[in-house]
Design an enzyme around this catalytic site. Sequence first.
Site, PDB file in Angstrom:
ATOM      1  N   ASP A  53     -44.024 -44.669  26.366  1.00 25.92           N
ATOM      2  CA  ASP A  53     -43.718 -45.188  25.036  1.00 25.92           C
ATOM      3  C   ASP A  53     -42.766 -44.234  24.334  1.00 25.92           C
ATOM      4  OD1 ASP A  53     -44.647 -47.152  22.750  1.00 25.92           O
ATOM      5  OD2 ASP A  53     -44.607 -45.128  21.886  1.00 25.92           O
ATOM      6  N   TYR A  58     -37.181 -40.613  18.236  1.00 27.18           N
ATOM      7  CA  TYR A  58     -37.877 -39.444  18.770  1.00 27.18           C
ATOM      8  C   TYR A  58     -36.877 -38.397  19.258  1.00 27.18           C
ATOM      9  CZ  TYR A  58     -42.061 -42.463  18.916  1.00 27.18           C
ATOM     10  OH  TYR A  58     -43.095 -43.302  18.605  1.00 27.18           O
ATOM     11  N   TRP A  89     -35.407 -49.323  15.081  1.00 24.58           N
ATOM     12  CA  TRP A  89     -35.675 -48.518  13.896  1.00 24.58           C
ATOM     13  C   TRP A  89     -35.366 -49.293  12.610  1.00 24.58           C
ATOM     14  CZ3 TRP A  89     -38.713 -45.272  12.109  1.00 24.58           C
ATOM     15  CH2 TRP A  89     -38.439 -44.471  10.994  1.00 24.58           C
ATOM     16  N   GLN A 193     -48.228 -52.840  18.164  1.00 25.02           N
ATOM     17  CA  GLN A 193     -48.602 -51.432  18.309  1.00 25.02           C
ATOM     18  C   GLN A 193     -49.031 -50.894  16.945  1.00 25.02           C
ATOM     19  OE1 GLN A 193     -46.370 -47.277  19.229  1.00 25.02           O
ATOM     20  NE2 GLN A 193     -46.062 -48.837  20.814  1.00 25.02           N
ATOM     21  N   SER A 220     -51.919 -43.032  18.525  1.00 25.62           N
ATOM     22  CA  SER A 220     -52.889 -42.034  18.053  1.00 25.62           C
ATOM     23  C   SER A 220     -54.302 -42.379  18.537  1.00 25.62           C
ATOM     24  CB  SER A 220     -52.877 -41.934  16.527  1.00 25.62           C
ATOM     25  OG  SER A 220     -51.631 -41.492  16.051  1.00 25.62           O
ATOM     26  N   GLY A 223     -57.042 -39.944  17.737  1.00 24.68           N
ATOM     27  CA  GLY A 223     -57.177 -39.588  16.332  1.00 24.68           C
ATOM     28  C   GLY A 223     -55.821 -39.426  15.676  1.00 24.68           C
ATOM     29  N   PHE A 275     -48.113 -33.060  25.958  1.00 20.29           N
ATOM     30  CA  PHE A 275     -47.138 -32.334  26.773  1.00 20.29           C
ATOM     31  C   PHE A 275     -47.843 -31.210  27.532  1.00 20.29           C
ATOM     32  CE2 PHE A 275     -43.311 -33.460  23.821  1.00 20.29           C
ATOM     33  CZ  PHE A 275     -43.292 -34.740  24.357  1.00 20.29           C
ATOM     34  N   ASN A 283     -56.265 -37.379  30.777  1.00 16.83           N
ATOM     35  CA  ASN A 283     -56.190 -38.619  30.003  1.00 16.83           C
ATOM     36  C   ASN A 283     -56.021 -39.829  30.905  1.00 16.83           C
ATOM     37  OD1 ASN A 283     -56.427 -37.162  27.639  1.00 16.83           O
ATOM     38  ND2 ASN A 283     -54.249 -37.212  27.146  1.00 16.83           N
TER      39      ASN A 283
END
Length: 301
Positions: A53, A58, A89, A193, A220, A223, A275, A283
């Site tokens: 994603d 970014y 955007w 999303q 997120s 969290g 990262f 994950n």
Amino acid sequence: MNLTAANHRIPLNDGNSIPVIGLGTYADPRKTPKGTCAESVKIAIDAGYRHFDGAFVYYNEHEVGQAIWEKIAEGKVKRDEIFYCGKLWNTCHPPELVRPTLEKTLKILQLDYVDLYIIELPMAFKPGDAIYPRDENGKYIYHETNLCATWEALEACKDAGLAKSIGVSNFNRRQLEMILNKPGLKHKPVSNQVECHPYFTQPKLLEFCRQHDIIIVGYSPLGTSRDETWVNVSSPPLLKDPVLNVIGEKYNKTAAQVALRFSIQRGVVVIPKSFHPQRIKENFQASYRFISAPLILLTPA
């Protein structure tokens, strides 16, 4: 939902499919060393990820594309196995800007198409070179937007083969209904999303999207960002939640894996950003079945 690393895709309403877990690639470019994103994408591909994603804003799509092509050259993965989501955007809502903006993203990525292209926010900024246009008082300069006209431009991009699927982000029910009820609708949004995690489960929006065969992609999922410019960082972080940690201990999993699995079992696609090599790998293991039902989160042993 019994998913494995080898078979962890779920169907979209246009006949395509989306991997249920992906790697989020957002990072503050002022704080992230160059090459970090590219290295993380390569680690993720080796770990089994096929869903990435990203977004033009970014400022690292070139690294994502570079990493994908390096892994293709190694024979580790094929292009049609990769699922990339890009975003339109806020300054690019006018219909005449949609295709050129997507084509710019494709050029940066060195790809012929993206697998999913979404409207990042249902609001617009003043079109122009400034990503975050502001007036002399430092306030954002907003722009009137016609979401239906923007959506029609996305439909044209899908028809042209520049995007396999199209969707939205941060849309509420009313905004989704605006698209779904648009006269002459050719393609429904395949996804929406939004922020979604055990502290913010979005039950009403999730049910509405299920009724219309729209997949919720949860950003997120571990969290809300701990960025102090966004949130009150004095609030406790999700991953220190005692219930998540008790469940993690029971199943020999991390609190992050439990949180991700909770969303996956609700039919929510998750895109955790990391990262950190070990966390990237951990994950992804949440795509394996290890908890029998979401309700176990409410009744930890």
